[in-house]
Motif scaffolding. Structure first.
Motif, PDB file in Angstrom:
ATOM      1  N   GLU A  91      31.605  52.413  93.829  1.00  0.00           N
ATOM      2  CA  GLU A  91      31.556  51.058  93.287  1.00  0.00           C
ATOM      3  C   GLU A  91      31.386  50.024  94.388  1.00  0.00           C
ATOM      4  O   GLU A  91      30.675  49.035  94.227  1.00  0.00           O
ATOM      5  N   LEU A  92      32.040  50.273  95.510  1.00  0.00           N
ATOM      6  CA  LEU A  92      32.012  49.293  96.596  1.00  0.00           C
ATOM      7  C   LEU A  92      30.613  49.113  97.160  1.00  0.00           C
ATOM      8  O   LEU A  92      30.206  47.988  97.486  1.00  0.00           O
ATOM      9  N   ILE A  93      29.857  50.201  97.271  1.00  0.00           N
ATOM     10  CA  ILE A  93      28.527  50.101  97.895  1.00  0.00           C
ATOM     11  C   ILE A  93      27.413  49.862  96.870  1.00  0.00           C
ATOM     12  O   ILE A  93      26.242  49.735  97.249  1.00  0.00           O
ATOM     13  N   ARG A  94      27.758  49.806  95.583  1.00  0.00           N
ATOM     14  CA  ARG A  94      26.759  49.578  94.545  1.00  0.00           C
ATOM     15  C   ARG A  94      25.977  48.298  94.826  1.00  0.00           C
ATOM     16  O   ARG A  94      26.564  47.309  95.261  1.00  0.00           O
ATOM     17  N   ASP A  96      23.659  50.366  96.088  1.00  0.00           N
ATOM     18  CA  ASP A  96      23.211  51.473  96.932  1.00  0.00           C
ATOM     19  C   ASP A  96      23.847  52.768  96.447  1.00  0.00           C
ATOM     20  O   ASP A  96      25.010  52.797  96.023  1.00  0.00           O
ATOM     21  N   ARG A 103      26.386  48.514 104.753  1.00  0.00           N
ATOM     22  CA  ARG A 103      26.605  48.093 103.372  1.00  0.00           C
ATOM     23  C   ARG A 103      28.099  48.001 103.072  1.00  0.00           C
ATOM     24  O   ARG A 103      28.579  47.017 102.507  1.00  0.00           O
ATOM     25  N   GLN A 104      28.852  49.030 103.468  1.00  0.00           N
ATOM     26  CA  GLN A 104      30.284  49.036 103.190  1.00  0.00           C
ATOM     27  C   GLN A 104      30.994  47.875 103.871  1.00  0.00           C
ATOM     28  O   GLN A 104      31.788  47.161 103.258  1.00  0.00           O
ATOM     29  N   GLN A 107      30.220  44.494 102.281  1.00  0.00           N
ATOM     30  CA  GLN A 107      30.929  44.286 101.027  1.00  0.00           C
ATOM     31  C   GLN A 107      32.396  43.940 101.262  1.00  0.00           C
ATOM     32  O   GLN A 107      32.956  43.068 100.589  1.00  0.00           O
ATOM     33  N   LEU A 108      33.030  44.614 102.195  1.00  0.00           N
ATOM     34  CA  LEU A 108      34.438  44.327 102.484  1.00  0.00           C
ATOM     35  C   LEU A 108      34.603  42.954 103.134  1.00  0.00           C
ATOM     36  O   LEU A 108      35.584  42.250 102.878  1.00  0.00           O
ATOM     37  N   ALA A 110      32.688  40.373 102.557  1.00  0.00           N
ATOM     38  CA  ALA A 110      32.535  39.402 101.476  1.00  0.00           C
ATOM     39  C   ALA A 110      33.759  39.393 100.565  1.00  0.00           C
ATOM     40  O   ALA A 110      34.191  38.335 100.094  1.00  0.00           O
ATOM     41  N   ALA A 111      34.322  40.574 100.322  1.00  0.00           N
ATOM     42  CA  ALA A 111      35.507  40.662  99.469  1.00  0.00           C
ATOM     43  C   ALA A 111      36.698  39.938 100.092  1.00  0.00           C
ATOM     44  O   ALA A 111      37.512  39.326  99.383  1.00  0.00           O
ATOM     45  N   ARG A 114      36.145  36.281  99.487  1.00  0.00           N
ATOM     46  CA  ARG A 114      36.434  35.938  98.089  1.00  0.00           C
ATOM     47  C   ARG A 114      37.936  35.873  97.838  1.00  0.00           C
ATOM     48  O   ARG A 114      38.424  34.991  97.122  1.00  0.00           O
TER      49      ARG A 114
END
Length: 296
Positions: A91-94, A96, A103-104, A107-108, A110-111, A114
């Motif tokens: 889910e985290l890399i979606r 991809d 990518r991982q 995402q982290l 950006a998370a 947020r």
């Protein structure tokens, strides 16, 4: 047992992790794993952080939540409000389908942004590395991610534990991954480790409670014996999660009786310093408690 390798400086109780820490932990027992996950999650929630749990892909979300909530449904509110989420590497890399470190980490990163924008004090993630086999990821790529993730942590409110099941990874991989992490968390909650530094300085890591008091006192006795010729001993308490009154009294008693020493310096945090003073540390001439702050 005393330890003198490079691990000694990086070892820390899981409860002492804070924003900016990137830690390795391994387990060979499922109960030990759930103890670590539960403590990590509950501490993060208590500190106002957003918490992600990425369990091994073969563990259903229902089991994860049941384990974390036992014996009470303490995380229901956090889950309802989005403070706690159980997710997966897939889910985290979606969108991809193939894992890449870029990518991982993106995402982290950006998370984390947020989470702070939503009003949380930061983000923490417990990542069970069982995902590596499930996604067919390359171990070398995983190693590069672990050693090259500084941008996720430096000066940022992000905390991560990477948990390795010793039944899934061979010893060479585990050794390499342990060395790749700036922090190594104690495997078991409630345990106490004694490590030795330069000039026979002794540091305690974990919990100096009633169950570990005999070992704590014995380690101090050995350290005093080893430093008799130098006539000084440094004791580091700053990596303890808990210091009991009994262990603190044991330290003061031994320092008071260490007639062959000119100085017993005790490095401690603010709470430990306060406890030692209340127990009479100022009346022990050769004892020198020194309050220190862990470097960021």
């Amino acid at each position: 047992m005393p330890a003198r390798d490079a691990l000694s400086e990086r070892l820390i109780p899981l409860q002492r992790l804070r924003p900016g820490d990137h830690a390795f932990v391994s387990y060979g027992d499922d109960e030990v794993r759930w103890e670590a996950v539960t403590a990590f999650v509950r501490l993060g929630l208590a500190r106002g952080e957003k918490v992600l749990v990425l369990p091994s892909p073969d563990v259903p979300e229902e089991e994860v939540l049941a384990r974390i909530d036992f014996p009470s449904r303490s995380t229901v509110r956090a889950r309802r409000h989005g403070q706690l989420a159980v997710t997966s590497m897939r889910e985290l890399i979606r969108p991809d389908a193939v894992f890449t470190a870029a990518r991982q980490m993106g995402q982290l990163h950006a998370a984390t942004d947020r989470a702070t924008a939503e009003g949380y004090t930061g983000l923490r993630a417990f990542i069970d590395m069982g995902w590596v086999a499930a996604l067919g990821a390359d171990v070398a790529a995983m190693a590069r991610r672990e050693t090259g993730a500084h941008a996720l942590f430096t000066g940022r409110p992000y905390t991560e534990v990477c948990a390795y099941d010793r039944r899934r990874f061979d010893r060479a991989v585990l050794t390499a991954m342990e060395q790749a992490h700036p922090r190594v968390a104690l495997e078991r909650l409630g345990s106490l480790r004694t490590v030795h530094g330069p000039d026979e300085a002794v540091a305690f890591v974990g919990e100096a409670d009633a169950a570990n008091q005999a070992g704590f006192v014995r380690s101090l006795e050995i350290a005093l014996s080893r430093t008799a010729a130098a006539r000084r001993l440094t004791v580091d308490l700053t990596r303890l999660h808990f210091l009991s009154v009994g262990c603190a009294v044991g330290l003061l008693t031994l320092a008071r009786g260490a007639a062959g020493h000119d100085l017993v310096e005790v490095r401690c945090d603010r709470g430990q310093h306060r406890m030692l003073r209340r127990l009479g540390a100022d009346a022990v001439p050769r004892l020198a408690p020194r309050e220190v702050v862990r470097p960021c």
